[in-house]
Motif scaffolding. Structure first.
Motif, PDB file in Angstrom:
ATOM      1  N   UNK A   1       0.846  -1.188   0.000  1.00 52.85           N
ATOM      2  CA  UNK A   1       0.000   0.000   0.000  1.00 52.85           C
ATOM      3  C   UNK A   1       0.884   1.242   0.000  1.00 52.85           C
ATOM      4  N   UNK A   2       0.404   2.237  -0.683  1.00 50.75           N
ATOM      5  CA  UNK A   2       1.145   3.486  -0.759  1.00 50.75           C
ATOM      6  C   UNK A   2       1.062   4.221   0.577  1.00 50.75           C
ATOM      7  N   UNK A   3       2.194   4.791   0.982  1.00 46.72           N
ATOM      8  CA  UNK A   3       2.260   5.506   2.257  1.00 46.72           C
ATOM      9  C   UNK A   3       1.267   6.663   2.302  1.00 46.72           C
ATOM     10  N   UNK A   4       1.145   7.403   1.208  1.00 44.55           N
ATOM     11  CA  UNK A   4       0.212   8.537   1.224  1.00 44.55           C
ATOM     12  C   UNK A   4      -1.235   8.057   1.351  1.00 44.55           C
ATOM     13  N   UNK A   5      -1.549   6.889   0.808  1.00 45.98           N
ATOM     14  CA  UNK A   5      -2.904   6.346   0.965  1.00 45.98           C
ATOM     15  C   UNK A   5      -3.157   5.923   2.401  1.00 45.98           C
ATOM     16  N   UNK A   6      -2.165   5.330   3.029  1.00 40.13           N
ATOM     17  CA  UNK A   6      -2.302   4.957   4.439  1.00 40.13           C
ATOM     18  C   UNK A   6      -2.543   6.211   5.278  1.00 40.13           C
ATOM     19  N   UNK A   7      -1.756   7.246   5.023  1.00 41.36           N
ATOM     20  CA  UNK A   7      -1.922   8.496   5.771  1.00 41.36           C
ATOM     21  C   UNK A   7      -3.314   9.089   5.559  1.00 41.36           C
ATOM     22  N   UNK A   8      -3.786   9.063   4.325  1.00 37.34           N
ATOM     23  CA  UNK A   8      -5.100   9.617   4.008  1.00 37.34           C
ATOM     24  C   UNK A   8      -6.210   8.817   4.691  1.00 37.34           C
ATOM     25  N   UNK A   9      -6.080   7.500   4.710  1.00 38.90           N
ATOM     26  CA  UNK A   9      -7.071   6.664   5.391  1.00 38.90           C
ATOM     27  C   UNK A   9      -7.066   6.960   6.888  1.00 38.90           C
ATOM     28  N   UNK A  10      -5.890   7.065   7.470  1.00 39.80           N
ATOM     29  CA  UNK A  10      -5.810   7.372   8.907  1.00 39.80           C
ATOM     30  C   UNK A  10      -6.426   8.737   9.223  1.00 39.80           C
ATOM     31  N   UNK A  11      -6.120   9.727   8.389  1.00 35.28           N
ATOM     32  CA  UNK A  11      -6.660  11.076   8.616  1.00 35.28           C
ATOM     33  C   UNK A  11      -8.184  11.091   8.517  1.00 35.28           C
ATOM     34  N   UNK A  12      -8.702  10.467   7.484  1.00 37.34           N
ATOM     35  CA  UNK A  12     -10.154  10.510   7.297  1.00 37.34           C
ATOM     36  C   UNK A  12     -10.868   9.629   8.313  1.00 37.34           C
ATOM     37  N   UNK A  13     -10.226   8.530   8.716  1.00 38.44           N
ATOM     38  CA  UNK A  13     -10.852   7.680   9.729  1.00 38.44           C
ATOM     39  C   UNK A  13     -10.973   8.428  11.052  1.00 38.44           C
ATOM     40  N   UNK A  14      -9.985   9.274  11.353  1.00 37.26           N
ATOM     41  CA  UNK A  14     -10.064  10.034  12.604  1.00 37.26           C
ATOM     42  C   UNK A  14     -11.298  10.933  12.617  1.00 37.26           C
ATOM     43  N   UNK A  15     -11.738  11.374  11.455  1.00 37.59           N
ATOM     44  CA  UNK A  15     -12.961  12.188  11.364  1.00 37.59           C
ATOM     45  C   UNK A  15     -14.203  11.314  11.542  1.00 37.59           C
ATOM     46  N   UNK A  16     -14.220  10.171  10.878  1.00 40.80           N
ATOM     47  CA  UNK A  16     -15.366   9.264  10.984  1.00 40.80           C
ATOM     48  C   UNK A  16     -15.489   8.725  12.409  1.00 40.80           C
ATOM     49  N   UNK A  17     -14.357   8.470  13.052  1.00 39.63           N
ATOM     50  CA  UNK A  17     -14.357   7.909  14.405  1.00 39.63           C
ATOM     51  C   UNK A  17     -14.971   8.855  15.434  1.00 39.63           C
TER      52      UNK A  17
ATOM     53  N   UNK B   1     -13.426  12.782  -1.477  1.00 42.30           N
ATOM     54  CA  UNK B   1     -13.023  13.141  -2.834  1.00 42.30           C
ATOM     55  C   UNK B   1     -12.388  11.918  -3.503  1.00 42.30           C
ATOM     56  N   UNK B   2     -11.950  12.083  -4.738  1.00 43.08           N
ATOM     57  CA  UNK B   2     -11.387  10.948  -5.478  1.00 43.08           C
ATOM     58  C   UNK B   2     -10.148  10.374  -4.798  1.00 43.08           C
ATOM     59  N   UNK B   3      -9.305  11.216  -4.241  1.00 44.34           N
ATOM     60  CA  UNK B   3      -8.090  10.730  -3.568  1.00 44.34           C
ATOM     61  C   UNK B   3      -8.439   9.872  -2.358  1.00 44.34           C
ATOM     62  N   UNK B   4      -9.422  10.322  -1.596  1.00 44.90           N
ATOM     63  CA  UNK B   4      -9.862   9.568  -0.414  1.00 44.90           C
ATOM     64  C   UNK B   4     -10.482   8.240  -0.849  1.00 44.90           C
ATOM     65  N   UNK B   5     -11.314   8.291  -1.877  1.00 47.01           N
ATOM     66  CA  UNK B   5     -11.947   7.068  -2.379  1.00 47.01           C
ATOM     67  C   UNK B   5     -10.897   6.065  -2.840  1.00 47.01           C
ATOM     68  N   UNK B   6      -9.912   6.532  -3.586  1.00 50.11           N
ATOM     69  CA  UNK B   6      -8.850   5.639  -4.071  1.00 50.11           C
ATOM     70  C   UNK B   6      -8.022   5.068  -2.925  1.00 50.11           C
ATOM     71  N   UNK B   7      -7.729   5.897  -1.929  1.00 51.14           N
ATOM     72  CA  UNK B   7      -6.947   5.428  -0.776  1.00 51.14           C
ATOM     73  C   UNK B   7      -7.703   4.332  -0.026  1.00 51.14           C
TER      74      UNK B   7
END
Length: 144
Positions: free
Chosen positions: A1-17, A113-119
């Motif tokens: 997995x790409x590091x930037x995708x991992x970071x994006x998933x972690x960032x957005x999950x913190x909002x959902x959480x 957005x598309x980046x978040x969806x792809x991540x």
């Protein structure tokens, strides 16, 4: 997995959480049951609020370890084995992925957005493929 995708998933999950677990879980399970009503009986033993908490707790844990995936692969394998006992099949993973992305889109609103969806797609696909592989190996052992 790409590091930037991992970071994006972690960032957005913190909002959902930050959203109440029962709300997020309710959105997810309602969408899953719309997409694949035949899986609803798999969840009949545990009340959905409790099931939602289990799901989101597991997601939080896995997401926290995405950059150290090798540390949790044994746990992912055990989770896959439990899913086999529940009757989960490969085709269920696509519906779960669709329901998860839909839920995240609803929960994140303007942050989606598309980046978040792809991540999220990359992360989910990686984990789902690992679980399906374990389940297929398990099925092969049972047939042997």
């Amino acid at each position: 997995m790409k590091t930037n995708n991992i970071d994006l998933v972690k960032q957005t999950w913190s909002l959902v959480a930050q959203i109440e677990m029962e709300t997020v879980g309710g959105l997810f399970y309602n969408r899953l049951f719309e997409l694949m009503p035949e899986v609803k009986p798999m969840f009949s033993k545990t009340p959905l609020p409790e099931q939602s908490k289990k799901l989101l707790t597991m997601l939080s844990y896995v997401i926290s370890k995405l950059d150290k995936l090798d540390e949790i692969m044994d746990e992912v394998a055990k989770l896959a084995q439990r899913h086999t006992k529940y009757g989960v099949k490969d085709e269920h993973y696509a519906a779960v992925g669709t329901a998860l992305l839909w839920t995240l889109e609803k929960g994140l609103g303007d942050q989606w957005n598309d980046s978040v969806r792809l991540a999220w797609t990359e992360v989910y696909t990686t984990l789902a493929n690992a679980m399906m592989e374990v389940q297929q190996e398990e099925a092969g052992r049972l047939r042997a």
